[in-house]
Motif scaffolding. Structure first.
Motif, PDB file in Angstrom:
ATOM      1  N   GLU A 132     -37.468  11.515  48.959  1.00 62.57           N
ATOM      2  CA  GLU A 132     -37.222  12.796  49.602  1.00 62.57           C
ATOM      3  C   GLU A 132     -37.905  13.911  48.818  1.00 62.57           C
ATOM      4  OE1 GLU A 132     -33.513  15.254  51.605  1.00 62.57           O
ATOM      5  OE2 GLU A 132     -33.135  14.108  49.780  1.00 62.57           O
ATOM      6  N   ASN A 133     -38.581  14.800  49.530  1.00 63.25           N
ATOM      7  CA  ASN A 133     -39.200  15.955  48.887  1.00 63.25           C
ATOM      8  C   ASN A 133     -38.139  16.911  48.349  1.00 63.25           C
ATOM      9  OD1 ASN A 133     -41.653  14.921  49.587  1.00 63.25           O
ATOM     10  ND2 ASN A 133     -42.280  16.609  50.893  1.00 63.25           N
ATOM     11  N   LEU A 134     -38.479  17.580  47.265  1.00 58.50           N
ATOM     12  CA  LEU A 134     -37.660  18.665  46.741  1.00 58.50           C
ATOM     13  C   LEU A 134     -38.234  19.973  47.273  1.00 58.50           C
ATOM     14  CD1 LEU A 134     -35.406  19.675  44.798  1.00 58.50           C
ATOM     15  CD2 LEU A 134     -37.144  19.716  42.987  1.00 58.50           C
ATOM     16  N   VAL A 135     -37.408  20.759  47.978  1.00 61.32           N
ATOM     17  CA  VAL A 135     -37.853  22.008  48.576  1.00 61.32           C
ATOM     18  C   VAL A 135     -36.993  23.141  48.034  1.00 61.32           C
ATOM     19  CG1 VAL A 135     -38.208  23.301  50.715  1.00 61.32           C
ATOM     20  CG2 VAL A 135     -38.605  20.833  50.674  1.00 61.32           C
ATOM     21  N   ILE A 136     -37.628  24.140  47.422  1.00 57.96           N
ATOM     22  CA  ILE A 136     -36.927  25.273  46.833  1.00 57.96           C
ATOM     23  C   ILE A 136     -37.523  26.563  47.375  1.00 57.96           C
ATOM     24  CG2 ILE A 136     -36.389  26.507  44.691  1.00 57.96           C
ATOM     25  CD1 ILE A 136     -36.437  23.866  43.229  1.00 57.96           C
ATOM     26  N   ALA A 137     -36.676  27.426  47.935  1.00 59.82           N
ATOM     27  CA  ALA A 137     -37.092  28.751  48.381  1.00 59.82           C
ATOM     28  C   ALA A 137     -36.874  29.737  47.245  1.00 59.82           C
ATOM     29  CB  ALA A 137     -36.305  29.171  49.616  1.00 59.82           C
ATOM     30  N   LYS A 138     -37.844  30.633  47.022  1.00 61.87           N
ATOM     31  CA  LYS A 138     -37.778  31.580  45.910  1.00 61.87           C
ATOM     32  C   LYS A 138     -37.956  33.007  46.423  1.00 61.87           C
ATOM     33  CE  LYS A 138     -40.368  28.460  42.803  1.00 61.87           C
ATOM     34  NZ  LYS A 138     -41.491  28.415  41.830  1.00 61.87           N
ATOM     35  N   LEU A 139     -37.072  33.885  45.967  1.00 63.73           N
ATOM     36  CA  LEU A 139     -37.280  35.316  46.147  1.00 63.73           C
ATOM     37  C   LEU A 139     -37.579  35.902  44.781  1.00 63.73           C
ATOM     38  CD1 LEU A 139     -37.246  37.715  48.137  1.00 63.73           C
ATOM     39  CD2 LEU A 139     -34.878  38.117  47.438  1.00 63.73           C
ATOM     40  N   LEU A 140     -38.741  36.541  44.638  1.00 68.66           N
ATOM     41  CA  LEU A 140     -39.190  37.063  43.345  1.00 68.66           C
ATOM     42  C   LEU A 140     -39.293  38.584  43.385  1.00 68.66           C
ATOM     43  CD1 LEU A 140     -41.389  34.366  44.024  1.00 68.66           C
ATOM     44  CD2 LEU A 140     -41.160  34.477  41.544  1.00 68.66           C
ATOM     45  N   ARG A 141     -38.860  39.215  42.286  1.00 71.65           N
ATOM     46  CA  ARG A 141     -39.007  40.652  42.130  1.00 71.65           C
ATOM     47  C   ARG A 141     -39.887  40.915  40.912  1.00 71.65           C
ATOM     48  NH1 ARG A 141     -33.928  44.406  40.655  1.00 71.65           N
ATOM     49  NH2 ARG A 141     -34.356  43.449  38.628  1.00 71.65           N
ATOM     50  N   PRO A 142     -41.190  41.192  41.115  1.00 71.99           N
ATOM     51  CA  PRO A 142     -42.119  41.404  39.996  1.00 71.99           C
ATOM     52  C   PRO A 142     -41.675  42.546  39.094  1.00 71.99           C
ATOM     53  CG  PRO A 142     -43.323  41.065  42.039  1.00 71.99           C
ATOM     54  CD  PRO A 142     -41.886  41.202  42.422  1.00 71.99           C
ATOM     55  N   VAL A 143     -41.972  42.395  37.793  1.00 73.27           N
ATOM     56  CA  VAL A 143     -41.578  43.416  36.814  1.00 73.27           C
ATOM     57  C   VAL A 143     -42.773  44.098  36.170  1.00 73.27           C
ATOM     58  CG1 VAL A 143     -39.387  42.284  36.296  1.00 73.27           C
ATOM     59  CG2 VAL A 143     -41.410  41.698  34.953  1.00 73.27           C
ATOM     60  N   SER A 144     -43.977  43.565  36.323  1.00 76.05           N
ATOM     61  CA  SER A 144     -45.162  44.170  35.702  1.00 76.05           C
ATOM     62  C   SER A 144     -45.928  45.020  36.699  1.00 76.05           C
ATOM     63  CB  SER A 144     -46.084  43.078  35.141  1.00 76.05           C
ATOM     64  OG  SER A 144     -45.423  42.332  34.145  1.00 76.05           O
ATOM     65  N   THR A 145     -46.485  44.374  37.707  1.00 82.37           N
ATOM     66  CA  THR A 145     -47.251  45.060  38.746  1.00 82.37           C
ATOM     67  C   THR A 145     -46.441  45.014  40.035  1.00 82.37           C
ATOM     68  OG1 THR A 145     -49.303  44.307  37.717  1.00 82.37           O
ATOM     69  CG2 THR A 145     -49.440  45.146  39.979  1.00 82.37           C
ATOM     70  N   PRO A 146     -46.044  46.155  40.600  1.00 84.90           N
ATOM     71  CA  PRO A 146     -45.217  46.150  41.809  1.00 84.90           C
ATOM     72  C   PRO A 146     -45.811  45.281  42.917  1.00 84.90           C
ATOM     73  CG  PRO A 146     -45.363  48.359  40.931  1.00 84.90           C
ATOM     74  CD  PRO A 146     -46.325  47.520  40.129  1.00 84.90           C
ATOM     75  N   GLY A 147     -45.008  44.382  43.421  1.00 82.18           N
ATOM     76  CA  GLY A 147     -45.433  43.546  44.533  1.00 82.18           C
ATOM     77  C   GLY A 147     -46.363  42.416  44.169  1.00 82.18           C
ATOM     78  N   GLN A 148     -46.644  42.213  42.878  1.00 85.66           N
ATOM     79  CA  GLN A 148     -47.574  41.161  42.468  1.00 85.66           C
ATOM     80  C   GLN A 148     -46.996  40.416  41.273  1.00 85.66           C
ATOM     81  OE1 GLN A 148     -51.707  42.326  42.131  1.00 85.66           O
ATOM     82  NE2 GLN A 148     -52.084  40.806  40.524  1.00 85.66           N
ATOM     83  N   PHE A 149     -47.035  39.082  41.319  1.00 80.00           N
ATOM     84  CA  PHE A 149     -46.552  38.289  40.190  1.00 80.00           C
ATOM     85  C   PHE A 149     -47.564  37.198  39.869  1.00 80.00           C
ATOM     86  CE2 PHE A 149     -45.327  35.646  43.719  1.00 80.00           C
ATOM     87  CZ  PHE A 149     -45.329  34.350  43.231  1.00 80.00           C
ATOM     88  N   GLU A 150     -47.457  36.674  38.665  1.00 82.19           N
ATOM     89  CA  GLU A 150     -48.366  35.619  38.214  1.00 82.19           C
ATOM     90  C   GLU A 150     -47.578  34.499  37.544  1.00 82.19           C
ATOM     91  OE1 GLU A 150     -51.493  35.480  38.835  1.00 82.19           O
ATOM     92  OE2 GLU A 150     -51.912  37.548  39.487  1.00 82.19           O
ATOM     93  N   HIS A 151     -48.125  33.271  37.639  1.00 80.98           N
ATOM     94  CA  HIS A 151     -47.638  32.148  36.848  1.00 80.98           C
ATOM     95  C   HIS A 151     -48.406  32.114  35.522  1.00 80.98           C
ATOM     96  CE1 HIS A 151     -46.507  30.820  40.945  1.00 80.98           C
ATOM     97  NE2 HIS A 151     -45.542  30.172  40.338  1.00 80.98           N
ATOM     98  N   PHE A 152     -47.708  31.817  34.446  1.00 81.96           N
ATOM     99  CA  PHE A 152     -48.332  31.665  33.125  1.00 81.96           C
ATOM    100  C   PHE A 152     -47.993  30.270  32.603  1.00 81.96           C
ATOM    101  CE2 PHE A 152     -47.807  36.153  33.801  1.00 81.96           C
ATOM    102  CZ  PHE A 152     -48.921  36.744  33.219  1.00 81.96           C
ATOM    103  N   PHE A 153     -49.029  29.458  32.386  1.00 82.18           N
ATOM    104  CA  PHE A 153     -48.818  28.076  31.960  1.00 82.18           C
ATOM    105  C   PHE A 153     -49.112  27.917  30.479  1.00 82.18           C
ATOM    106  CE2 PHE A 153     -49.679  27.912  36.481  1.00 82.18           C
ATOM    107  CZ  PHE A 153     -48.678  27.068  36.925  1.00 82.18           C
ATOM    108  N   GLY A 154     -48.127  27.443  29.727  1.00 80.62           N
ATOM    109  CA  GLY A 154     -48.336  27.091  28.322  1.00 80.62           C
ATOM    110  C   GLY A 154     -48.960  25.714  28.232  1.00 80.62           C
ATOM    111  N   PRO A 155     -48.229  24.645  28.616  1.00 83.55           N
ATOM    112  CA  PRO A 155     -48.850  23.325  28.705  1.00 83.55           C
ATOM    113  C   PRO A 155     -49.949  23.329  29.760  1.00 83.55           C
ATOM    114  CG  PRO A 155     -46.465  23.133  28.633  1.00 83.55           C
ATOM    115  CD  PRO A 155     -46.772  24.585  28.825  1.00 83.55           C
ATOM    116  N   GLY A 156     -51.045  22.685  29.460  1.00 81.39           N
ATOM    117  CA  GLY A 156     -52.181  22.633  30.366  1.00 81.39           C
ATOM    118  C   GLY A 156     -53.447  22.357  29.591  1.00 81.39           C
TER     119      GLY A 156
END
Length: 443
Positions: free
Chosen positions: A151-175
């Motif tokens: 079964e797939n895992l499905v997660i809905a997310k509501l995000l409120r950006p704190v740096s740039t209004p209306g824009q958010f970014e993912h930051f990856f450490g491992p990679g």
């Protein structure tokens, strides 16, 4: 003659391609795209599969994000600093650790997994299941696994950006150097050697291996080791608050044979206190309907979790825009309002925006339940106002107010608004029609 045959062949080829594309399968959470007429395509309050941007995608899953709401319409300015996303991870997969420059509230719509959050020098690990609501603070390192086999895992997310209004970014450490790129690799070799106290060749090896993407396959042993937690989880941050809350374990605030309505706010889950967000879930039984109602303050960002049906909403803004486009001076200067009916078919994966004050109703199909999850923005001191059923707002008015407002004898108005004995959930139009047809057949 040859040119004519070539032209006919091209037309036939295009027709075959068109049919093939129209029946192509899509993601399990958006199963209907291309199979039937589109509803709400030009409706600023309705978002379907084609409106999402694929932010992250591998063969094992994806993250899809809606654009800024104000890119669709300036009428959605009240929620312009919020973003909505859906994560889908295939069975037995791992989502690489990352953090966001945004506060987030997650809702587990489907599947079971294990979520790990690293904050303030401690790791919080807990198993998640359908109905779970989790607050993730901006800057928290998060990673998870789908521990199910089929079964797939499905997660809905509501995000409120704190740096740039209306824009958010993912930051990856491992990679690695790419797919995903580790943010460590953006620093110069000299800085990394000094900070990590490690030789350059070893660092090059560390950041040169991962090329499989953000969502990758995990072994059964790795999944077993990361899933050894009690259901609901462990919260080591001083014990001041639960790490998650399950909306289905709350007592329904409204319930009858036509549906159940569940709510979670800051009184149930203290981690919502600073966000001014609440959550709610409506399970409308087949043939039933929710509403008509409206919210006094909260704007609802709703996702259809399962089932089919339709919704209708009264909107004064679209009616005003229509009047302006027709160049009606009278429209601009008159006092009062007229309303345009916003309506759309509903199916799994669709997202609706229901602004504060806008009366709306949602109706389930006659052959399956309709389940909708609501993120309520500006929720503090919000009230849900019923427009039909017991205790509807019109039944609270004086007889004189009813008589003057509707231009009819008060007794006639009262009879209409007091004839419905149910509350919040009612038998929908389809259910009434089925009952009448069944009655005629029995007769």
């Amino acid at each position: 003659m040859m040119k004519s045959r070539l032209f006919l062949f091209c037309l036939l080829f295009l027709a075959v391609v068109t049919v093939a594309l129209g029946t192509k399968e899509t993601s399990s959470f958006f199963p209907y795209r291309g199979r039937e007429e589109k509803y709400g395509e030009n409706n600023i309050y309705v978002f379907e599969d084609q409106h999402f941007i694929t932010g992250i995608k591998t063969q094992h899953g994806r993250v899809r994000v809606l654009p800024k709401f104000t890119e669709r319409s300036k009428l959605l300015k009240g929620i312009e600093n919020y973003r909505f996303a859906i994560l889908e991870a295939n069975p037995q997969t791992f989502v690489v650790p990352n953090h966001w420059d945004a506060d987030a509230v997650l809702f587990v719509a489907q599947g079971r997994g294990t979520l790990n959050l690293v904050r303030r020098g401690k790791r919080n690990s807990f198993n998640i299941r359908p109905g779970d609501v989790i607050r993730v603070h901006a800057g928290t390192t998060a990673y998870l696994i789908n521990r199910e086999n089929n079964e797939n895992l499905v997660i809905a997310k509501l995000l409120r950006p704190v740096s740039t209004p209306g824009q958010f970014e993912h930051f990856f450490g491992p990679g690695g150097r790419e797919n995903p790129q580790s943010f460590y690799s953006a620093f110069s070799s000299e800085i990394l050697e000094a900070a990590l106290n490690t030789r350059r060749d070893r660092l090059q090896r560390l950041f040169g291996q991962q090329r499989e993407g953000v969502i990758i396959r995990a072994s059964e042993e790795q999944i077993r080791q990361m899933s050894q937690h009690e259901e609901g989880g462990i919260w080591p941050f001083g014990g001041e608050s639960k790490g998650s809350v399950n909306i289905f374990k709350q007592r329904p605030s409204q319930s009858n044979q036509y549906g159940q309505f569940y709510e979670v706010d800051e009184s149930h889950y203290r981690q919502l206190e600073d966000l001014d967000i609440s959550l709610s879930f409506g399970n409308i039984t087949e043939g039933g309907m929710l509403g008509p109602i409206y919210s006094s303050k909260a704007t609802k960002i709703a996702v259809v979790v399962d089932g089919e049906g339709y919704f209708e909403m009264a909107c004064p803004h679209l009616a005003s825009e229509s009047g302006r486009s027709q160049g009606s001076q009278e429209r601009e200067t008159r006092i009062g309002a007229s309303y345009q009916k916003v309506h759309s078919r509903l199916r799994r994966g669709m997202v609706l925006i229901i602004p504060a004050g806008h009366p709306f109703v949602t109706v389930a199909s006659t052959n399956q339940n309709l389940q909708i999850f609501f993120f309520n923005v500006n929720a503090r001191n919000n009230e849900i106002v019923p427009l039909a059923g017991r205790n509807n707002v019109m039944s609270q008015l004086e007889r004189e107010a009813l008589e003057l407002g509707f231009g009819l004898p008060a007794r006639e108005v009262e009879q209409i608004f007091r004839s419905q004995q149910e509350e919040f959930f009612f038998q929908g139009p389809g259910g009434r029609q089925q009952r009448e047809e069944s009655g005629r057949a029995d007769a």
